[in-house]
Design a protein around this motif. Structure first.
Motif, PDB file in Angstrom:
ATOM      1  N   LYS A   1     -66.581  63.874 -56.949  1.00 53.52           N
ATOM      2  CA  LYS A   1     -65.838  64.153 -58.187  1.00 53.52           C
ATOM      3  C   LYS A   1     -66.160  65.564 -58.684  1.00 53.52           C
ATOM      4  CE  LYS A   1     -65.301  62.090 -62.800  1.00 53.52           C
ATOM      5  NZ  LYS A   1     -63.917  62.239 -63.037  1.00 53.52           N
ATOM      6  N   VAL A   2     -65.122  66.296 -59.031  1.00 56.73           N
ATOM      7  CA  VAL A   2     -65.335  67.628 -59.607  1.00 56.73           C
ATOM      8  C   VAL A   2     -65.703  67.444 -61.079  1.00 56.73           C
ATOM      9  CG1 VAL A   2     -64.224  69.815 -60.217  1.00 56.73           C
ATOM     10  CG2 VAL A   2     -63.786  68.767 -57.984  1.00 56.73           C
ATOM     11  N   THR A   3     -66.847  67.989 -61.470  1.00 61.53           N
ATOM     12  CA  THR A   3     -67.277  67.810 -62.867  1.00 61.53           C
ATOM     13  C   THR A   3     -67.177  69.105 -63.670  1.00 61.53           C
ATOM     14  OG1 THR A   3     -69.551  68.162 -62.147  1.00 61.53           O
ATOM     15  CG2 THR A   3     -68.817  65.865 -62.362  1.00 61.53           C
ATOM     16  N   ASP A   4     -67.138  70.229 -62.973  1.00 59.88           N
ATOM     17  CA  ASP A   4     -67.027  71.500 -63.708  1.00 59.88           C
ATOM     18  C   ASP A   4     -66.595  72.617 -62.749  1.00 59.88           C
ATOM     19  OD1 ASP A   4     -67.121  73.197 -65.852  1.00 59.88           O
ATOM     20  OD2 ASP A   4     -69.306  73.463 -65.827  1.00 59.88           O
ATOM     21  N   ILE A   5     -66.044  73.660 -63.333  1.00 59.62           N
ATOM     22  CA  ILE A   5     -65.745  74.867 -62.536  1.00 59.62           C
ATOM     23  C   ILE A   5     -66.406  76.038 -63.256  1.00 59.62           C
ATOM     24  CG2 ILE A   5     -63.924  76.441 -61.762  1.00 59.62           C
ATOM     25  CD1 ILE A   5     -62.093  73.966 -61.534  1.00 59.62           C
ATOM     26  N   ARG A   6     -67.184  76.804 -62.522  1.00 60.08           N
ATOM     27  CA  ARG A   6     -67.861  77.944 -63.160  1.00 60.08           C
ATOM     28  C   ARG A   6     -67.079  79.228 -62.913  1.00 60.08           C
ATOM     29  NH1 ARG A   6     -73.628  76.059 -61.036  1.00 60.08           N
ATOM     30  NH2 ARG A   6     -73.966  74.351 -62.510  1.00 60.08           N
TER      31      ARG A   6
ATOM     32  N   VAL B   1     -67.498  75.461 -57.782  1.00 56.86           N
ATOM     33  CA  VAL B   1     -66.989  74.145 -58.151  1.00 56.86           C
ATOM     34  C   VAL B   1     -68.192  73.216 -58.189  1.00 56.86           C
ATOM     35  CG1 VAL B   1     -65.449  72.246 -57.497  1.00 56.86           C
ATOM     36  CG2 VAL B   1     -64.777  74.618 -57.021  1.00 56.86           C
ATOM     37  N   VAL B   2     -68.421  72.628 -59.348  1.00 55.47           N
ATOM     38  CA  VAL B   2     -69.564  71.712 -59.474  1.00 55.47           C
ATOM     39  C   VAL B   2     -69.045  70.302 -59.227  1.00 55.47           C
ATOM     40  CG1 VAL B   2     -71.442  70.946 -60.978  1.00 55.47           C
ATOM     41  CG2 VAL B   2     -70.503  73.257 -61.237  1.00 55.47           C
ATOM     42  N   THR B   3     -69.674  69.597 -58.299  1.00 59.07           N
ATOM     43  CA  THR B   3     -69.197  68.252 -57.961  1.00 59.07           C
ATOM     44  C   THR B   3     -70.360  67.257 -58.023  1.00 59.07           C
ATOM     45  OG1 THR B   3     -69.706  68.166 -55.590  1.00 59.07           O
ATOM     46  CG2 THR B   3     -67.708  69.372 -56.209  1.00 59.07           C
ATOM     47  N   SER B   4     -69.992  65.973 -57.933  1.00 57.87           N
ATOM     48  CA  SER B   4     -71.014  64.925 -57.918  1.00 57.87           C
ATOM     49  C   SER B   4     -71.889  65.039 -56.665  1.00 57.87           C
ATOM     50  CB  SER B   4     -70.347  63.557 -57.973  1.00 57.87           C
ATOM     51  OG  SER B   4     -69.387  63.465 -56.925  1.00 57.87           O
ATOM     52  N   GLY B   5     -71.432  65.819 -55.677  1.00 59.94           N
ATOM     53  CA  GLY B   5     -72.193  65.946 -54.435  1.00 59.94           C
ATOM     54  C   GLY B   5     -72.869  67.299 -54.301  1.00 59.94           C
ATOM     55  N   GLY B   6     -72.823  68.127 -55.320  1.00 54.81           N
ATOM     56  CA  GLY B   6     -73.455  69.448 -55.244  1.00 54.81           C
ATOM     57  C   GLY B   6     -72.486  70.559 -55.641  1.00 54.81           C
ATOM     58  N   VAL B   7     -72.993  71.785 -55.570  1.00 52.26           N
ATOM     59  CA  VAL B   7     -72.202  72.940 -56.013  1.00 52.26           C
ATOM     60  C   VAL B   7     -71.579  73.627 -54.794  1.00 52.26           C
ATOM     61  CG1 VAL B   7     -72.333  75.190 -57.166  1.00 52.26           C
ATOM     62  CG2 VAL B   7     -73.668  73.259 -58.042  1.00 52.26           C
ATOM     63  N   ILE B   8     -70.278  73.963 -54.908  1.00 53.36           N
ATOM     64  CA  ILE B   8     -69.598  74.676 -53.813  1.00 53.36           C
ATOM     65  C   ILE B   8     -69.249  76.078 -54.317  1.00 53.36           C
ATOM     66  CG2 ILE B   8     -67.686  74.624 -52.172  1.00 53.36           C
ATOM     67  CD1 ILE B   8     -67.265  71.647 -53.018  1.00 53.36           C
ATOM     68  N   GLU B   9     -69.793  77.078 -53.636  1.00 55.17           N
ATOM     69  CA  GLU B   9     -69.409  78.465 -53.974  1.00 55.17           C
ATOM     70  C   GLU B   9     -68.071  78.755 -53.318  1.00 55.17           C
ATOM     71  OE1 GLU B   9     -72.144  81.760 -53.193  1.00 55.17           O
ATOM     72  OE2 GLU B   9     -73.677  80.174 -53.088  1.00 55.17           O
TER      73      GLU B   9
ATOM     74  N   ALA C   1     -57.628  71.678 -65.030  1.00 54.21           N
ATOM     75  CA  ALA C   1     -57.202  72.923 -65.682  1.00 54.21           C
ATOM     76  C   ALA C   1     -58.023  73.188 -66.938  1.00 54.21           C
ATOM     77  CB  ALA C   1     -55.709  72.859 -66.003  1.00 54.21           C
ATOM     78  N   ALA C   2     -58.389  72.111 -67.645  1.00 49.97           N
ATOM     79  CA  ALA C   2     -59.188  72.272 -68.874  1.00 49.97           C
ATOM     80  C   ALA C   2     -60.557  72.887 -68.556  1.00 49.97           C
ATOM     81  CB  ALA C   2     -59.352  70.922 -69.557  1.00 49.97           C
ATOM     82  N   MET C   3     -61.060  72.647 -67.342  1.00 52.26           N
ATOM     83  CA  MET C   3     -62.376  73.189 -66.975  1.00 52.26           C
ATOM     84  C   MET C   3     -62.357  74.715 -66.892  1.00 52.26           C
ATOM     85  SD  MET C   3     -63.504  70.508 -64.009  1.00 52.26           S
ATOM     86  CE  MET C   3     -63.509  68.745 -64.329  1.00 52.26           C
ATOM     87  N   VAL C   4     -61.141  75.296 -66.696  1.00 55.25           N
ATOM     88  CA  VAL C   4     -61.067  76.769 -66.650  1.00 55.25           C
ATOM     89  C   VAL C   4     -60.275  77.293 -67.845  1.00 55.25           C
ATOM     90  CG1 VAL C   4     -61.397  77.034 -64.157  1.00 55.25           C
ATOM     91  CG2 VAL C   4     -59.088  76.632 -65.049  1.00 55.25           C
ATOM     92  N   GLY C   5     -60.097  76.439 -68.836  1.00 53.82           N
ATOM     93  CA  GLY C   5     -59.430  76.862 -70.077  1.00 53.82           C
ATOM     94  C   GLY C   5     -57.944  77.103 -69.927  1.00 53.82           C
ATOM     95  N   LYS C   6     -57.298  76.411 -68.984  1.00 58.94           N
ATOM     96  CA  LYS C   6     -55.864  76.648 -68.762  1.00 58.94           C
ATOM     97  C   LYS C   6     -55.030  75.384 -68.964  1.00 58.94           C
ATOM     98  CE  LYS C   6     -56.335  80.965 -67.713  1.00 58.94           C
ATOM     99  NZ  LYS C   6     -55.971  81.938 -68.755  1.00 58.94           N
ATOM    100  N   ALA C   7     -55.494  74.507 -69.841  1.00 58.05           N
ATOM    101  CA  ALA C   7     -54.778  73.235 -70.019  1.00 58.05           C
ATOM    102  C   ALA C   7     -53.759  73.344 -71.145  1.00 58.05           C
ATOM    103  CB  ALA C   7     -55.783  72.135 -70.305  1.00 58.05           C
ATOM    104  N   ASP C   8     -52.619  73.979 -70.851  1.00 56.49           N
ATOM    105  CA  ASP C   8     -51.575  74.066 -71.881  1.00 56.49           C
ATOM    106  C   ASP C   8     -50.544  72.962 -71.682  1.00 56.49           C
ATOM    107  OD1 ASP C   8     -50.616  75.024 -69.521  1.00 56.49           O
ATOM    108  OD2 ASP C   8     -49.672  76.827 -70.375  1.00 56.49           O
TER     109      ASP C   8
END
Ligand SMILES: O=P(O)(O)OC[C@H](O)CO
Length: 478
Positions: A172-177, A186-194, A210-217
């Motif tokens: 599961k993707v939990t965050d995007i840096r 991409v931060v996931t339940s299985g680790g971070v992917i650069e 999209a909300a994770m990168v502030g683009k949820a319009d």
């Protein structure tokens, strides 16, 4: 872990983009929170490859559906996907409906679907003897087609995998840096992917990504579609996809043969707040029966072998969009991929690839891309000689596990051990149809559980039907 492109979502669209990118020298990783590829909207739909006759002219959706439809002749041969051009009919049963036919034909023309024809009452009844005899006339849309949607997604994914794409399921993707205006991790339940590039193909969940990168319009609402699947031996069958007059919201409740010879009836179009509510309801199913029997009076829902519902991602504000952003490097956002998503997936693969090039993803063609994929042999479709040869080569093809659909142990083992193989009972079912027949796994279900446990070397209690915690065996009773 480091990759060049992360695709979020392993549905039809995500897998088609992955396959397209696998033609290039680029490191691609597909991430999905489900246990299987095509585990969400791509598995619960009407299994139709549309022409785009009723799309909104001039839209990206129209452009991609129209471009995708002709691709299926070659693609399904290359990837061994069951596909048939059976055509659709759209009958009118009263003067009001009849008066709408020219506008539907004109709309099809504006969508560059030029081969829609008028059919007289007699021509319609000749093609479809089960039609309500009150029919006045209608339209014929020859290139509307049926497909095995599960195998389409598997084939795209397996071919992408064979060409080097990495798949992370149950992740599961939990965050995007984001740093310095560009996506980085991409931060996931299985680790971070650069990564340098991200494609958001998360369908129902694309607004949350999209909300994770502030683009949820925009927001995504689940539009539930309930269906009946009727027995192959039901006495009332149709030969084409029989469509009602479409409305602004939906193509409506239809009846069609499936590629495997069942009858499919539905869907409803119900907007829900809950993105997980894929239940069927008495009300919804009754409404399908009421509406479809106006077109096909003898449709017999008592011959139902199963019912299901799927959630199409409905964008608000509506419309298919592919967005890139000047202030966010490396990010491609797909939204509004709705019920035409299965069809347009393969054109989206090409479109998204071009967009990635536009935003700086360096894509150089490989010289060793393998464009074909060997499917799982469909034992019951073979002639006697071919069956004997297969059994000689591997005796497990002589052991029938699913009696309703004549599915052998050889096919089930292939489904389990091929790349991105089946880990659950439903994943086996989607690959080889064990459990899809009249008894719905009543006979073969326990055997499939045993085979999965044996092959994955786990106790039967740990074999899931689909999602984590859906084990069907809880222990011994003696
Ligand atoms: O209600 P629609 O227009 O989303 O269409 C649903 C049909 O099953 C199309 O595949």
């Amino acid at each position: 872990m480091k990759t060049d492109v992360v695709i979020i979502g392993a549905g039809a669209v995500g897998c088609a983009i992955a396959r397209e990118l696998s033609k290039y020298r680029v490191k691609v990783t597909v991430v999905d929170m489900r246990d299987d590829i095509g585990g969400n909207a791509s598995k619960s739909n009407s299994a139709i490859i549309h022409t785009g006759y009723d799309a909104k002219p001039g839209t990206l959706e129209s452009q991609l559906v129209v471009a995708a439809n002709p691709m299926y002749d070659q693609l399904t041969k290359d990837l061994d996907v069951p596909f048939k051009r059976i055509g659709a009919i759209l009958p009118a049963f009263n003067e009001e409906q009849f008066a709408q036919l020219p506008a539907i034909k004109e709309k099809a023309f504006l969508n560059r679907v030029y081969d829609v024809e008028y059919l007289s009452r007699e021509e319609l009844l000749e093609r479809e003897p089960e039609l309500n005899p009150e029919v006045l006339g209608g339209l014929y849309i020859p290139r509307e087609s049926i497909i095995d949607p599960f195998i389409l997604v598997q084939a795209l994914a397996e071919n992408a995998y064979e060409n080097g794409v990495n798949f992370l399921l149950n992740t599961k993707v939990t965050d995007i840096r984001v740093r310095d205006g560009a996506v980085r991790e991409v931060v996931t339940s299985g680790g971070v992917i650069e990564t340098d590039f991200i494609v958001n193909a998360a369908a129902l969940y694309c607004d949350e990504i999209a909300a994770m990168v502030g683009k949820a319009d925009y927001k995504v609402v689940a539009r539930r579609g309930q269906f009946y699947i009727l027995d192959k031996n039901t006495s009332c069958k149709v030969n084409h996809i029989v469509l009602p007059i479409p409305t602004k919201i939906t193509k409506g409740k239809l009846m069609t043969p499936t590629i495997h010879g069942n009858m499919l009836v539905g869907p409803t179009a119900e907007d829900l707040q809950d993105k997980l509510d894929a239940s069927t309801t008495t009300e919804g199913l009754e409404s399908i029966y009421e509406d479809v029997r106006k077109m096909i009076p003898r449709v017999n829902v008592r011959d139902t072998v199963t019912q299901y519902s799927g959630l199409r991602p409905n964008r608000n504000p509506e419309g298919l969009q592919v967005d890139v952003y000047n202030d966010l490097k490396g990010y491609l956002n797909l939204s509004g991929v709705r019920s035409t998503g299965l069809t347009l997936s393969v054109a989206m693969g090409k479109y998204a690839t071009e967009k990635l090039k536009e935003i700086g993803c360096e894509l150089r063609l490989k010289d060793n891309f393998k464009k074909t994929r060997r499917g799982i042999p469909r034992f019951h479709e073979l002639n006697t000689e071919q069956k004997e040869a297969l059994i000689l080569e591997n005796p497990l093809y002589g052991n029938v596990i699913c009696r309703c659909e004549t599915i052998t142990e050889g096919e089930i083992l292939d489904a389990i051990h091929r790349p991105l193989g089946a880990k659950t009972v439903d994943a086996v079912k989607r690959r080889v149809r064990a459990g899809m027949g009249r008894c719905q796994g009543g006979f073969c279900g326990p055997k499939v559980i045993e085979i999965l446990a044996r092959e994955w070397k786990i106790p039967v209690e740990e074999v899931n039907k689909n999602l984590k915690g859906s084990n069907m065996v809880v222990g011994k009773n003696k």
